[in-house]
Write a protein that holds these residues in place. Sequence first.
Motif, PDB file in Angstrom:
ATOM      1  N   ILE A  18       1.105   4.584   0.101  1.00  0.00           N
ATOM      2  CA  ILE A  18       2.372   5.250  -0.180  1.00  0.00           C
ATOM      3  C   ILE A  18       2.885   4.737  -1.514  1.00  0.00           C
ATOM      4  CG2 ILE A  18       4.745   5.627   0.585  1.00  0.00           C
ATOM      5  CD1 ILE A  18       3.798   5.017   3.444  1.00  0.00           C
ATOM      6  N   ASP A  19       3.148   5.647  -2.431  1.00  0.00           N
ATOM      7  CA  ASP A  19       3.574   5.264  -3.777  1.00  0.00           C
ATOM      8  C   ASP A  19       4.950   5.855  -4.064  1.00  0.00           C
ATOM      9  OD1 ASP A  19       3.219   3.982  -6.215  1.00  0.00           O
ATOM     10  OD2 ASP A  19       2.355   5.750  -7.170  1.00  0.00           O
ATOM     11  N   VAL A  20       5.938   4.984  -4.193  1.00  0.00           N
ATOM     12  CA  VAL A  20       7.324   5.393  -4.432  1.00  0.00           C
ATOM     13  C   VAL A  20       7.688   5.034  -5.865  1.00  0.00           C
ATOM     14  CG1 VAL A  20       9.733   4.982  -3.761  1.00  0.00           C
ATOM     15  CG2 VAL A  20       7.937   5.054  -2.012  1.00  0.00           C
ATOM     16  N   GLY A  73      16.897   4.617  -7.253  1.00  0.00           N
ATOM     17  CA  GLY A  73      15.823   4.208  -8.167  1.00  0.00           C
ATOM     18  C   GLY A  73      14.776   3.294  -7.557  1.00  0.00           C
ATOM     19  N   LEU A  74      14.400   3.528  -6.319  1.00  0.00           N
ATOM     20  CA  LEU A  74      13.417   2.670  -5.640  1.00  0.00           C
ATOM     21  C   LEU A  74      12.021   2.862  -6.204  1.00  0.00           C
ATOM     22  CD1 LEU A  74      14.094   2.676  -1.788  1.00  0.00           C
ATOM     23  CD2 LEU A  74      14.448   0.818  -3.410  1.00  0.00           C
ATOM     24  N   THR A  75      11.343   1.749  -6.437  1.00  0.00           N
ATOM     25  CA  THR A  75       9.939   1.767  -6.836  1.00  0.00           C
ATOM     26  C   THR A  75       9.198   0.688  -6.058  1.00  0.00           C
ATOM     27  OG1 THR A  75      10.337   2.601  -9.084  1.00  0.00           O
ATOM     28  CG2 THR A  75       8.296   1.389  -8.718  1.00  0.00           C
ATOM     29  N   PHE A  76       8.194   1.081  -5.300  1.00  0.00           N
ATOM     30  CA  PHE A  76       7.335   0.132  -4.596  1.00  0.00           C
ATOM     31  C   PHE A  76       6.094   0.865  -4.116  1.00  0.00           C
ATOM     32  CE2 PHE A  76      10.188   1.753  -1.281  1.00  0.00           C
ATOM     33  CZ  PHE A  76       9.313   2.076  -0.255  1.00  0.00           C
ATOM     34  N   THR A  77       5.075   0.109  -3.744  1.00  0.00           N
ATOM     35  CA  THR A  77       3.834   0.674  -3.228  1.00  0.00           C
ATOM     36  C   THR A  77       3.482  -0.005  -1.912  1.00  0.00           C
ATOM     37  OG1 THR A  77       3.023   1.104  -5.467  1.00  0.00           O
ATOM     38  CG2 THR A  77       1.392   1.079  -3.701  1.00  0.00           C
ATOM     39  N   SER A 102       9.864  10.296  -7.387  1.00  0.00           N
ATOM     40  CA  SER A 102       8.758  10.896  -6.628  1.00  0.00           C
ATOM     41  C   SER A 102       8.241   9.939  -5.577  1.00  0.00           C
ATOM     42  CB  SER A 102       7.611  11.268  -7.584  1.00  0.00           C
ATOM     43  OG  SER A 102       7.044  10.096  -8.162  1.00  0.00           O
ATOM     44  N   VAL A 103       7.573  10.508  -4.572  1.00  0.00           N
ATOM     45  CA  VAL A 103       6.875   9.720  -3.570  1.00  0.00           C
ATOM     46  C   VAL A 103       5.621  10.481  -3.171  1.00  0.00           C
ATOM     47  CG1 VAL A 103       8.330  10.698  -1.737  1.00  0.00           C
ATOM     48  CG2 VAL A 103       7.003   8.618  -1.301  1.00  0.00           C
ATOM     49  N   THR A 104       4.491   9.787  -3.152  1.00  0.00           N
ATOM     50  CA  THR A 104       3.228  10.422  -2.787  1.00  0.00           C
ATOM     51  C   THR A 104       2.579   9.679  -1.633  1.00  0.00           C
ATOM     52  OG1 THR A 104       2.008   9.133  -4.446  1.00  0.00           O
ATOM     53  CG2 THR A 104       2.801  11.321  -5.096  1.00  0.00           C
ATOM     54  N   VAL A 105       1.811  10.422  -0.859  1.00  0.00           N
ATOM     55  CA  VAL A 105       1.057   9.919   0.280  1.00  0.00           C
ATOM     56  C   VAL A 105      -0.408  10.170  -0.012  1.00  0.00           C
ATOM     57  CG1 VAL A 105       0.576  10.230   2.728  1.00  0.00           C
ATOM     58  CG2 VAL A 105       2.948  10.347   1.895  1.00  0.00           C
ATOM     59  N   ASN A 106      -1.171   9.099  -0.192  1.00  0.00           N
ATOM     60  CA  ASN A 106      -2.580   9.241  -0.581  1.00  0.00           C
ATOM     61  C   ASN A 106      -2.738  10.151  -1.800  1.00  0.00           C
ATOM     62  OD1 ASN A 106      -3.500   7.513   1.405  1.00  0.00           O
ATOM     63  ND2 ASN A 106      -3.921   9.139   2.880  1.00  0.00           N
ATOM     64  N   GLY A 107      -1.879   9.946  -2.791  1.00  0.00           N
ATOM     65  CA  GLY A 107      -2.002  10.639  -4.072  1.00  0.00           C
ATOM     66  C   GLY A 107      -1.349  11.999  -4.159  1.00  0.00           C
ATOM     67  N   VAL A 150       9.024  -5.279   1.849  1.00  0.00           N
ATOM     68  CA  VAL A 150       9.847  -4.542   0.891  1.00  0.00           C
ATOM     69  C   VAL A 150      11.255  -4.551   1.479  1.00  0.00           C
ATOM     70  CG1 VAL A 150      10.342  -2.307  -0.160  1.00  0.00           C
ATOM     71  CG2 VAL A 150       7.962  -3.102   0.037  1.00  0.00           C
ATOM     72  N   VAL A 151      12.198  -5.174   0.777  1.00  0.00           N
ATOM     73  CA  VAL A 151      13.561  -5.323   1.279  1.00  0.00           C
ATOM     74  C   VAL A 151      14.504  -4.548   0.362  1.00  0.00           C
ATOM     75  CG1 VAL A 151      15.375  -6.937   1.962  1.00  0.00           C
ATOM     76  CG2 VAL A 151      12.967  -7.633   2.096  1.00  0.00           C
ATOM     77  N   ILE A 152      15.360  -3.716   0.956  1.00  0.00           N
ATOM     78  CA  ILE A 152      16.313  -2.962   0.160  1.00  0.00           C
ATOM     79  C   ILE A 152      17.733  -3.210   0.674  1.00  0.00           C
ATOM     80  CG2 ILE A 152      14.609  -1.183  -0.353  1.00  0.00           C
ATOM     81  CD1 ILE A 152      16.067   0.697   1.562  1.00  0.00           C
ATOM     82  N   GLY A 153      18.709  -2.972  -0.183  1.00  0.00           N
ATOM     83  CA  GLY A 153      20.118  -3.100   0.167  1.00  0.00           C
ATOM     84  C   GLY A 153      20.925  -2.151  -0.688  1.00  0.00           C
ATOM     85  N   ARG A 154      21.802  -1.391  -0.052  1.00  0.00           N
ATOM     86  CA  ARG A 154      22.597  -0.373  -0.739  1.00  0.00           C
ATOM     87  C   ARG A 154      21.714   0.564  -1.589  1.00  0.00           C
ATOM     88  NH1 ARG A 154      27.868  -1.549   0.163  1.00  0.00           N
ATOM     89  NH2 ARG A 154      28.430  -3.742   0.496  1.00  0.00           N
ATOM     90  N   GLY A 155      20.545   0.861  -1.044  1.00  0.00           N
ATOM     91  CA  GLY A 155      19.642   1.802  -1.690  1.00  0.00           C
ATOM     92  C   GLY A 155      18.794   1.242  -2.802  1.00  0.00           C
TER      93      GLY A 155
END
Length: 308
Positions: free
Chosen positions: A2-4, A19-23, A57-62, A198-203
Amino acid sequence: MIDVRRLTKRYGDRTAVDGLTFTVQPGQVTGFLGPNGAGKSTTMRMIIGLDRPTSGSVTVNGKRYDRHRAPLTEIGSLLEARSVHPGRSAFAHLTALAHTHGIPRRRVDEVIELAGLTSVAHKRAGAFSLGMGQRLGIAAALLGDPQIVMLDEPVNGLDPEGVLWVRTLLSGLAAEGRTVMLSSHLMSETALIADHLVVIGRGRLLADTTVDAFVQEAGGRGVRVATTEPERLRALLSGPGVAITSTTAEHLVVDGMDSRRIGALAAQHGVPLYELTPQTVSLEEAFMELTRDAVEYQSTTAATLRAA
């Protein structure tokens, strides 16, 4: 995988995801954590196309989720275990999902057995307990034998045997090289299952790291030492990069030197030790420390404790 990338979701003037970015990588269990209102559910909904991003964007297996011809064979998800028609049996629900994705009937029987639903497979889902509903949701997530599994609070309502089953299941899927994403408020369980966090807070992204590094960064450092000769030991251990503090007359906390080195120096110089304990914090403590300023719904008790 999963690519965010720079994922943002706004509802009017409210930004739920910012503006989340993680894999989420294959071969490991990734814990997706955050306080209530952090944007976890919104993010997961965007991953499987239930919400459209405002930007990013967000992709699942490309590919985007809706570009896959049979999405259930790419990613299996559990976001709401009760999203089943109450009049349908577990077997009928899973069979309907299988027909829409070209999944053979035998796979329905396999996941029913895997989830421990064989004895209730033909009973109405509306009569299921919370735990049985969770098992049905997990069975549906596994139906397409996907390379990615994304589960939200999968052990909610499960008994100890069920919790152990989920733990073993997710670890096994990761060991097979699959991508596993787990969202949970149960920190003790997450600590036992997750490899990465992966930890997020307030988006917004707060941490993207291993479980061990996350705990250590939060304060799991230093070694507690007890000796009848604290001043002598302090003199032996003092040096560049080493900080030593006293907690009681016979206890020291040493930061900058590991317990093996401390024990070796003490033994070499004949200083008796009766405690040599690396200091650690729990995942829950580390999480609370990191997210304390990102809690949207804060109880009076929590706020009072921190003020004290």
